[in-house]
Design an enzyme around this catalytic site. Structure first.
Site, PDB file in Angstrom:
ATOM      1  N   ILE A 151     -16.790 -11.916 -23.013  1.00  0.00           N
ATOM      2  CA  ILE A 151     -18.005 -11.806 -22.212  1.00  0.00           C
ATOM      3  C   ILE A 151     -19.159 -11.492 -23.166  1.00  0.00           C
ATOM      4  O   ILE A 151     -19.072 -10.571 -23.973  1.00  0.00           O
ATOM      5  CB  ILE A 151     -17.880 -10.709 -21.141  1.00  0.00           C
ATOM      6  CG1 ILE A 151     -16.637 -10.947 -20.262  1.00  0.00           C
ATOM      7  CG2 ILE A 151     -19.150 -10.652 -20.300  1.00  0.00           C
ATOM      8  CD1 ILE A 151     -16.591 -12.277 -19.539  1.00  0.00           C
ATOM      9  N   LYS A 152     -20.221 -12.279 -23.065  1.00  0.00           N
ATOM     10  CA  LYS A 152     -21.375 -12.098 -23.958  1.00  0.00           C
ATOM     11  C   LYS A 152     -22.341 -11.074 -23.371  1.00  0.00           C
ATOM     12  O   LYS A 152     -22.770 -11.201 -22.222  1.00  0.00           O
ATOM     13  CB  LYS A 152     -22.106 -13.433 -24.173  1.00  0.00           C
ATOM     14  CG  LYS A 152     -21.336 -14.414 -25.030  1.00  0.00           C
ATOM     15  CD  LYS A 152     -22.046 -15.751 -25.137  1.00  0.00           C
ATOM     16  CE  LYS A 152     -23.036 -15.794 -26.267  1.00  0.00           C
ATOM     17  NZ  LYS A 152     -23.563 -17.157 -26.489  1.00  0.00           N
TER      18      LYS A 152
END
Length: 369
Positions: free
Chosen positions: A141-142
């Protein structure tokens, strides 16, 4: 068949990820071919990439219609589409994930809403939701490496969520990000949770730095330094990486199975036509790093790239470049903050454009239902 120049980079212990996703590249088998022939070892996405993918063709129309009829909001529709694509890409990269040291590569990244860049709790909440929805071990997840993002990164790592920290432009913030990662691992150890399956990268953005700094250098008559700032900063960041992850503090975690948070070179397409189109790939090949590159840069490197260890060459020169910038009155901390602010805006615009495109498509599909 001769080994691709892109694939040869892996011989230098650097991983090349693709900075692109759409359904066409998966439907056609091209992504599988890039994995097999070019040795692509992961994939990154961002709002601008998804906006282009969803707005430029009809591949998503039926799914938009279906989700719209279920009463989903525009943002829910977007993440419904994105999660399906990310799951599919993650499955394609699963064999890479399971190669060699498990979890070294094979990751696919999905970003939280850029509107949450200054919202710590909102970022944590959406990162948890996306992680649960995608439900793949080889997903990251960025989260942007803003001041507000730092506690979110630490919290998510402590919960066992793989994180790709994005939008890094400066050395001070990079070191704070590495600290957040290590602190998250330490929190997890204190909670008697395993840390041997967690992975993270810190994405240092390159070409945008030179785009901003080079005109300032021209104004100050320092044309010899044009195109040198980003690479100098990247080399110094790598020195920090080696120091931080060789520390006694991290070694204690390593004994429990922790992996270093690798540096990832992002924004690696050359924005200045005066520069080589593979400038930011060639200069920064070095061990235990990642370079995520867009399709046109990948094609260029396949054609005329010349892989070799370069990340740790001319380190004295990198230090001199940063000293000369300071002497010229260029404040790299201020530059870093400006680029972060602009970067958030550059992701907000395509994200809003994307939601608008989904809204139009949704209205059209509901009208014809």
């Amino acid at each position: 068949m001769e080994t691709s120049n892109v694939k040869k980079i892996h011989d230098f212990d650097q991983s090349i990820w693709l900075d692109f996703i759409d359904r066409k590249i998966m439907d056609s088998g091209e992504l599988k071919m890039l994995i097999d022939d070019d040795g692509i070892r992961g994939l990154t996405s961002n709002p601008a990439i998804f906006e282009k993918a969803i707005s430029s063709g009809s591949e998503y129309d039926e799914d938009i219609k279906k989700l719209a009829q279920e009463g989903k909001t525009n943002e829910e529709i977007f993440y419904g589409l994105a999660i399906a694509d990310i799951q599919r890409a993650a499955d394609l990269f699963k064999p890479v994930y399971e190669q060699e040291v498990r979890g070294a590569d094979g990751y696919v990244s999905l970003e939280v809403s850029p509107h949450l860049a200054r919202n710590t709790q909102g970022t944590i909440d959406q990162a948890r939701a996306l992680w649960k929805a995608v439900d793949r071990d080889n997903v990251m997840i960025k989260i942007p490496g803003t001041a507000e993002g730092l506690p979110a990164i630490r919290q998510c790592i402590s919960e066992g969520i793989n994180i790709n920290v994005t939008l890094l432009f400066g050395l001070e913030r990079y070191e704070a990000v590495a600290d957040a990662y290590i602190s998250g691992l330490e929190d997890r150890v204190k909670a008697d949770q395993p840390i041997d399956s967690i992975a993270s990268v810190a994405s240092f953005f390159l070409s945008r730095i030179d785009v901003l700094v080079d005109p300032m250098l021209e104004q100050k008559g320092e044309t010899g330094l044009k195109g040198e700032t980003a690479i100098a900063l990247a080399k110094k960041a790598y020195e920090t990486y080696k120091r931080v992850f060789a520390s006694d503090r991290f070694r204690k975690l390593e004994e429990k199975g922790a992996k270093p948070q690798r540096l990832l070179w992002a924004s690696t397409s050359s924005k200045n036509p005066e520069f080589s189109d593979v400038k930011y790939v060639e200069a920064l090949i070095g061990p235990k790093t990642v370079n995520t590159i867009p399709m046109e840069t990948l094609d260029a490197y396949r054609d005329h790239g010349q892989p070799d260890f370069r990340l740790e060459t001319d380190l004295d020169m990198a230090s001199q470049v940063l000293e000369k910038l300071a002497q010229a009155g260029i404040d790299l901390n201020a530059i870093s903050q400006q680029l972060e602010d602009e970067g958030i805006e550059k992701f907000n615009k395509p994200y809003d454009k994307l939601l608008d495109a989904i809204d139009k498509q949704k209205e059209k599909s509901l009208a014809s239902a």
